[in-house]
Design an enzyme around this catalytic site. Structure first.
Site, mmCIF file in Angstrom:
data_model
loop_
_atom_site.group_PDB
_atom_site.id
_atom_site.type_symbol
_atom_site.label_atom_id
_atom_site.label_comp_id
_atom_site.label_asym_id
_atom_site.label_seq_id
_atom_site.Cartn_x
_atom_site.Cartn_y
_atom_site.Cartn_z
ATOM 1 N NE ARG A 41 41.156 24.315 42.368
ATOM 2 C CZ ARG A 41 41.292 23.099 41.833
ATOM 3 N NH1 ARG A 41 41.109 22.924 40.544
ATOM 4 N NH2 ARG A 41 41.612 22.058 42.582
ATOM 5 C CE1 TYR A 93 47.448 48.277 36.172
ATOM 6 C CE2 TYR A 93 47.017 46.078 35.329
ATOM 7 C CZ TYR A 93 47.373 46.912 36.367
ATOM 8 O OH TYR A 93 47.660 46.387 37.594
ATOM 9 C CG ASP A 164 41.242 46.313 30.666
ATOM 10 O OD1 ASP A 164 40.215 46.794 31.187
ATOM 11 O OD2 ASP A 164 42.320 46.173 31.277
ATOM 12 C CE LYS A 189 41.821 48.734 39.103
ATOM 13 N NZ LYS A 189 42.851 48.760 40.111
HETATM 14 N N1 PLP Z 1 43.044 46.734 33.745
HETATM 15 C C1 PLP Z 1 43.136 48.023 34.062
HETATM 16 C C2 PLP Z 1 42.791 49.055 33.029
HETATM 17 C C3 PLP Z 1 43.566 48.407 35.329
HETATM 18 O O1 PLP Z 1 43.681 49.722 35.625
HETATM 19 C C4 PLP Z 1 43.910 47.407 36.287
HETATM 20 C C5 PLP Z 1 44.386 47.766 37.637
HETATM 21 O O2 PLP Z 1 44.710 48.901 37.911
HETATM 22 C C6 PLP Z 1 43.809 46.066 35.906
HETATM 23 C C7 PLP Z 1 43.365 45.764 34.639
HETATM 24 C C8 PLP Z 1 44.202 44.967 36.847
HETATM 25 O O3 PLP Z 1 43.205 44.723 37.785
HETATM 26 P P1 PLP Z 1 43.469 44.166 39.263
HETATM 27 O O4 PLP Z 1 44.196 45.219 40.016
HETATM 28 O O5 PLP Z 1 42.077 43.891 39.733
HETATM 29 O O6 PLP Z 1 44.282 42.925 39.144
#
Ligand code: PLP
Length: 365
Positions: A41, A93, A164, A189
Site C-alpha cells: 500500500r 460526470y 479530468d 475507460k
Molecule cells: N470521470 C469521468 C469523465 C467518467 O466518465 C467516470 C466514469 O464514468 C469517472 C471519472 C469515474 O471513473 P471510475 O468509474 O473508474 O470510478
C-alpha cells in the site's frame, strides 16, 4: 519519443534476462530493507510501478494509480483543507458532481458550480478559490472549456487546477502542458480499453504534490490490485491504435447522424458547427470517440432505440473496444443538471463502421 512509441516501450524491465513484461506481483508485504515501508500500500511494486511509469510518460509528469477513477477524484476532493472554495462544473460526470456536493453537505467545501465552457462565468467565480475542477471534454454534453485561459486565471487566484481528461484520453489532450497541476483519468475507460477493470490515476508535475498525494493514498488505501495493474498496462499498449479507429468511426457516425431524420442534434466536437469545435481544434490532437445525439422524440423513444441495438451494447461506461449507448438523463444527477431527456450518449468502439451505422440506423428508425 512520440507517445505512440512510449506507450509500447515504457514500463518494461530492462536488465538482461528480465521478462519483457513487468511481472504480476501478488504480495501485500515485501521483505524488509532500508526502505521506510515495504508494504504494497506504501511501496511501489513492479507491476504498479510499470503502469505508473507509462501513465506518467503519457501526460508528462509523475503518476499515481488508484483503485477507481472515483478514488482518484476523492483524493483531490477530500484532500482539500476544510473550508476551501471549490469552483466545479455545474454539468459534468455525475460521480464528480455528487462527491463535491457530498463534501459541501458535510461542511467541508464551499462550492461554486459554474458552466465550465462559459469562460466569463468561470473567471467570475475564481476569486478566493482553492480548487478549480475541470473536464477537458464534459460528460455527457461534450462541451470544451478553454483550458489555458482558465488555468492561468485560476493560478492567479491561487487555486489548484485539476483536469479530468478521461473523455479526451492522454493522446488527445495534455493538461499538464497547458499549465494544469493535476490530470485525472478514469483508467477504466480508454486507457485500459476493454471494460474489464476499474482504475483511476492522477498525474502531477510537482514533486511536492506527488509526495503529498502518495502519502494520502497510503493512508486512505485506494490502491489498485496487481492483476488490474497488469491488465491496464496490457490495454494501454494498444491505446493509439484503438483511439485511431474509434475516433475515425465516431467522426463518420457523427457526420451521418447529423442528417438522420430521427436526430435533432448531434454533439461531437469534430463537426465544424459544434460549439466546441474551435477549442478542440486548438487544444486537442483529435476529437475523441464520444458522440451525443438528441433524438427527434421523447425519453421513451430514446430508451426504445437503446432496446433495439444489436451490435452496439445498451450499457453504461465508455472507452472500451465495444460500442456502448445509454440515455444519460436516466440518472437523477444528469437529469438534474439539465441533460436533455432524449439525449443518447454513444461510446464508439472499434467495430466496422458500416456495421455500427447499420445497427444505429435500424435502432433509431
Ligand atoms: N470521470 C469521468 C469523465 C467518467 O466518465 C467516470 C466514469 O464514468 C469517472 C471519472 C469515474 O471513473 P471510475 O468509474 O473508474 O470510478
Amino acid at each position: 519519443m512520440r507517445r505512440e512509441s512510449l506507450i509500447v516501450s515504457a514500463g518494461r524491465p530492462e536488465q538482461p534476462g528480465a521478462p519483457l513484461n513487468a511481472p504480476v506481483v501478488l504480495a501485500a508485504p515485501l521483505r524488509h530493507t532500508s526502505e521506510d515501508n515495504p508494504y504494497s500500500r506504501a511501496a511501489t511494486t513492479e507491476t504498479r510501478g510499470a503502469l505508473e511509469d507509462v501513465l506518467g510518460a503519457l501526460d508528462g509528469g509523475r503518476a499515481l494509480a488508484y483503485a477507481s477513477g472515483m478514488a482518484a477524484i476523492a483524493a483531490i476532493a477530500e484532500g482539500r483543507p476544510t473550508g476551501s472554495v471549490a469552483v466545479v462544473p455545474h454539468a459534468a460526470y455525475s460521480g464528480a458532481v455528487s462527491i463535491f456536493a457530498h463534501e459541501r453537505d458535510l461542511g467541508r467545501l464551499t462550492l461554486r458550480p459554474v458552466p465550465i465552457a462559459d469562460t466569463d462565468a468561470v473567471l467570475a467565480a475564481l476569486d478566493g478559490a482553492g480548487l478549480l475542477w475541470l473536464e477537458a471534454m464534459t460528460n455527457p454534453l461534450l462541451e470544451i472549456p478553454d483550458l489555458p485561459v482558465l488555468i492561468e486565471a485560476a493560478h492567479r487566484a491561487g487555486a489548484l487546477v485539476c483536469v479530468d481528461a478521461t473523455f479526451a484520453s492522454p493522446l488527445n489532450v495534455r493538461p499538464l502542458e497547458l499549465g494544469a497541476d493535476v490530470v485525472m483519468h478514469s483508467v477504466t475507460k480508454y486507457l485500459a480499453g476493454h471494460s474489464d477493470l476499474l482504475m483511476g490515476s492522477l498525474t502531477v508535475g510537482s514533486d511536492e504534490l506527488y509526495e503529498q498525494l502518495k502519502y494520502r493514498r497510503m493512508l486512505t488505501g485506494a490502491i489498485p490490485g496487481a492483476l488490474e495493474c497488469f491488465l491496464a498496462l496490457r490495454g494501454i499498449r494498444t491505446l493509439a491504435l484503438r483511439m485511431e479507429r474509434a475516433q475515425a468511426n465516431a467522426a463518420e457516425l457523427a457526420r451521418r447522424l447529423a442528417t438522420h431524420p430521427r436526430v435533432a442534434r448531434v454533439r461531437y466536437p469534430g463537426l465544424p458547427d459544434d460549439p466546441g469545435h474551435e477549442r478542440a481544434s486548438r487544444l486537442f490532437g483529435g476529437y475523441g470517440a464520444m458522440v451525443a445525439i438528441e433524438l427527434d422524440g421523447s425519453a421513451e423513444a430514446a430508451e426504445a432505440a437503446c432496446d433495439r441495438v444489436r451490435l452496439i451494447n445498451h450499457a453504461t461506461s465508455l472507452g472500451g473496444v465495444e460500442s456502448l449507448i445509454e440515455r444519460r438523463a436516466r440518472y437523477e444527477v444528469d437529469a438534474g443538471f439539465g441533460t436533455p431527456a432524449n439525449l443518447l450518449r454513444l461510446s464508439v468502439g472499434i467495430e466496422h463502421v458500416e456495421d455500427l451505422w447499420a445497427d444505429l440506423d435500424q435502432a433509431l428508425r
